[in-house]
Design an enzyme around this catalytic site. Structure first.
Site, PDB file in Angstrom:
ATOM      1  N   ASP A  45       0.827  -1.181  -0.175  1.00  0.00           N
ATOM      2  CA  ASP A  45      -0.052   0.086   0.103  1.00  0.00           C
ATOM      3  C   ASP A  45       0.884   1.227   0.057  1.00  0.00           C
ATOM      4  O   ASP A  45       1.925   1.300   0.722  1.00  0.00           O
ATOM      5  CB  ASP A  45      -0.714  -0.045   1.114  1.00  0.00           C
ATOM      6  CG  ASP A  45      -1.768   1.245   1.402  1.00  0.00           C
ATOM      7  OD1 ASP A  45      -2.559   1.405   0.658  1.00  0.00           O
ATOM      8  OD2 ASP A  45      -1.637   2.290   2.342  1.00  0.00           O
ATOM      9  N   GLU A  50       1.621  -0.570  -5.122  1.00  0.00           N
ATOM     10  CA  GLU A  50       0.686   0.356  -5.400  1.00  0.00           C
ATOM     11  C   GLU A  50       1.461   1.972  -5.591  1.00  0.00           C
ATOM     12  O   GLU A  50       2.037   2.343  -4.624  1.00  0.00           O
ATOM     13  CB  GLU A  50      -0.278   0.906  -4.223  1.00  0.00           C
ATOM     14  CG  GLU A  50      -0.979   1.769  -4.414  1.00  0.00           C
ATOM     15  CD  GLU A  50      -2.314   2.205  -3.470  1.00  0.00           C
ATOM     16  OE1 GLU A  50      -3.462   2.359  -3.750  1.00  0.00           O
ATOM     17  OE2 GLU A  50      -1.825   2.155  -2.365  1.00  0.00           O
TER      18      GLU A  50
END
Length: 703
Positions: A343, A379
């Site tokens: 993330d 990401e």
């Protein structure tokens, strides 16, 4: 209670069969108390007797799995210098393998009095804090081994442990929404039949439900608020306390592996749940604040934040980097997971201000013999300056391709000047990845993700409808590149409903037939809706869960999705390991790929520059795939024509000359998903076909 010196390595609580070694890093501590808790809640605190290289450690005989514990760290409290030790706060072990209980929000969890941020609050937080748990490291893995599915053969299914199974009527009620629920044969069989090869689990590291959400009657459903990087989240366990979630998680991984499905974890190493300078003191902040957090230069009472959550982990410090790498290795070696999706991965590359692909974190991952060998997905953005880094990660990484998402959405809603960009994304985004020696599998392709509209909502709403989040519809992305097909939200108009279903099939067909690695979001194949909410991070309820009883109304879409994953698995032309080139291939000396106008003639430069150009034919040559199989034999496949009509009107297509193929049969028709009108029919070279508006037809060459 007698305590032995123990060892400074490994960090955390390590049970060896006769007792437990405890080790905690803190450079700023002057004294560290290990606090043990009995079944009746009584607390016994013991000073850790040894400090070596800033690791405080001790060994306690006869302390066994199930023992709850925490730390109290004595040391300086001077926020202006970044020092926030407070022995009044019971702290979680950063290396805890399991955590028991949840936070009960109280002022005692904070190191200041509410309304007086400069005050010092030494109230005992223990009654309101969860406890770390000593775990049993032993588990019968049997013959479980990493599956190591090659990336180009991978189909990812992004899912949520609770939301996936909490409403499934065929899973026993006592394990719905848990690791055991996801491991149930009903679930593993469903995933296997769907054709996915990996589940990407939204955060399962122990996370915290923010006090602000609790006050609103909401919770942190998504879980991007980690407090324990080694501990499986206890809220997804069907076991009550004692660290049973560890064994349950391992059993889930083992069951998924037996079904041929890899497990990828969505991990959040960019920040923790302790928030900004006004956040609670739960673990890292009270142990060694400047080691674990990036502080603002000058006034160290504030936190440098590129995550939008209040803090960023200090990847400039060796101890934070060790924490991340130890955690990653633990989940691979002890929990048998197959990869990670990072993330806001750009935040991990900010040693100074800019995102740096040469950052120490990437060096550590690249040279690590364990972590470098699993699936690594970034990401590739954060909220800091220059944070959007699609295509900018090192060669051994793959990336969520946000440009693929945007391009495919624009293409199918008929945006002008979208054809050229679409062609690049459909063929694996060589412009982003080839220069680094990466292959099409570096692109993790997705049309929808947990963050944003579901696929059903993407074709049903022009605007977000996030009122349930209690933020006045200000949260969530406002530019969604969505199209409601003529009505906002639910409608009884059959024409609009038909168009929406076709658009969903268009998206799924494009996704699963593109070069790169496709990622499906759970429930998209079932028509899952969030009623226009594109940010259900706080909605742990039926708005975000899969409605399995309603899924039967979307059987056609589910069957259609299965047919696409099967087509992809059976035909390597849709999952090439290398990028297309313009070189001739096969006996017909045709290129590996050809772009044709809808009149069957090759595209020209003016055609690509035409803002109004929408329709196109793509020829994929299966005769000349520049790859070999495991035995060294050249891979041969069928050849295909893909006819795209994203325009708002019917369009006539002419098949190309016989050199491309003399006869063709339909294998996918988004306007006729069951191919009811095709039967055994075939079409010949240079014949005309009329495609419905917003439709995709895939033809396979017969001869």
């Amino acid at each position: 209670m007698r305590i032995w010196p123990g060892n400074p390595y490994p960090l955390g609580a390590t049970y060896d069969g006769g007792g437990t070694n405890f080790a905690l890093f803190s450079e700023v501590a002057e004294r560290v108390e290990l606090c043990l808790f009995g079944d009746d809640g009584t607390e016994t605190c013991i000073d850790l007797p040894e400090r070596e290289a800033f690791v405080w450690h001790g060994y306690l005989p006869r302390v066994v799995p199930g023992q709850r514990y925490g730390y109290r760290v004595h040391g300086p409290y001077d926020p202006s210098q970044g020092l926030r030790c407070n022995p009044g706060k019971l702290l979680l072990d950063p290396y805890a393998k399991a955590i028991d209980g949840d936070y009960e929000w109280d002022e005692a969890l904070f190191s200041y009095r509410f309304g007086h941020p400069d005050s010092y609050n030494d109230a005992d937080s223990e009654p309101y804090a969860p406890k770390s748990v000593v775990v049993n490291p032993f588990f019968d893995w049997g013959n479980d081994r990493p599956l190591k599915v090659p990336f180009h053969q991978t189909v990812i299914y992004e899912t949520h442990v609770k939301g996936m199974t909490i409403q499934h009527p065929d899973i026993p009620a006592d394990v719905r929404g848990t690791y055991s629920g996801l491991a149930h044969p009903v679930m593993t069989n469903y995933l296997k039949q769907l054709g996915v090869t990996a589940v990407e689990l939204m955060p399962v590291h122990q996370f915290v439900h923010d006090s602000g959400l609790i006050e609103k009657g909401l919770s942190n459903y998504w879980g991007y608020n980690t407090i324990g990087f080694f501990a499986p989240h206890n809220g997804y366990s069907s076991f009550a306390g004692g660290g049973g979630q560890v064994q349950e998680f391992k059993a889930m991984v083992k069951a998924l592996h037996q079904a041929g499905i890899e497990v990828i974890l969505d991990v959040v190493y960019n920040h923790t749940a302790e928030g900004n300078h006004l956040g609670p003191t739960l673990s890292f902040r009270g142990i060694d604040n400047p080691a674990y957090y990036r502080l603002v230069d000058g006034d160290k009472s504030f936190y440098y934040d590129t995550t939008g959550t209040g803090n960023s982990l200090n990847v400039r410090h060796h101890e934070s980097l060790r924490l991340i790498m130890d955690s990653l290795r633990y989940w691979v070696t002890e929990m048998h997971v197959d990869g990670f999706r990072f993330d806001l991965a750009s935040a991990l590359a900010r040693e100074f201000h800019e995102v740096d692909r040469l950052a120490a974190f990437f060096d550590l991952v690249n040279q690590d013999p364990v972590v470098s060998q699993v699936k690594l997905i970034a990401e590739p953005w954060d909220v800091g300056d220059g944070g959007y880094q699609v295509g900018g990660f090192p060669p051994n990484w793959t990336e969520w391709n946000g440009r693929y998402r945007d391009s495919v959405r624009d293409f199918w809603r008929g945006e002008p000047s979208s054809l050229g960009e679409f062609a690049s994304r459909f063929t694996g985004s060589s412009d982003l990845y080839e220069i680094d020696g990466r292959r099409p599998s570096a692109s993790i392709n997705f049309v929808t993700a947990h963050d944003g509209f579901t696929m059903h909502d993407l074709v049903s709403y022009n605007e977000k409808h996030n009122d349930a989040n209690g933020e006045g519809n200000r949260d969530g992305e406002s530019h969604n590149r969505s199209w409601n097909c003529g009505a906002e939200g639910p409608t009884d108009d059959r024409g609009i409903v038909t168009l929406r279903e076709r658009q969903k099939r268009n998206f799924l067909a494009t996704l699963l037939l593109s070069q790169g690695v496709p990622m499906i979001v759970h429930g998209d194949e079932l028509g899952r809706t969030q009623q226009g909410n594109n940010n259900v991070y706080a909605q742990d309820n039926e708005l975000s869960w899969i409605n399995w009883r309603d899924a039967r109304h979307h059987d056609v879409l589910t069957v259609f999705t299965r047919s696409l994953t099967r087509l992809r698995a059976e035909h390597p032309i849709f999952r090439r390991r290398r990028f297309f080139t313009g070189d001739p291939a096969g006996d017909a000396k045709l290129p590996g790929i050809a772009w044709l106008r809808r009149d069957g003639e090759p595209m020209t430069e003016p055609d690509w520059r035409d803002d109004a150009a929408h329709t196109i034919i793509v020829f994929l040559n299966g005769e000349g795939i520049p790859e070999t199989d495991a035995l060294g034999e050249q891979i041969l496949d069928d050849s295909f024509l893909l006819l795209f009509n994203p325009s708002h009107e019917q369009a006539e297509f002419v098949l190309p000359e016989p050199a491309y193929g003399q006869a063709w049969e339909a294998v996918v028709d988004t306007a006729d998903p069951l191919l009811a009108n095709w039967a055994d029919a075939s079409v010949k070279a240079q014949e005309s076909l009329t495609l419905d508006a917003h439709s995709l037809l895939v033809l396979r060459r017969r001869y």
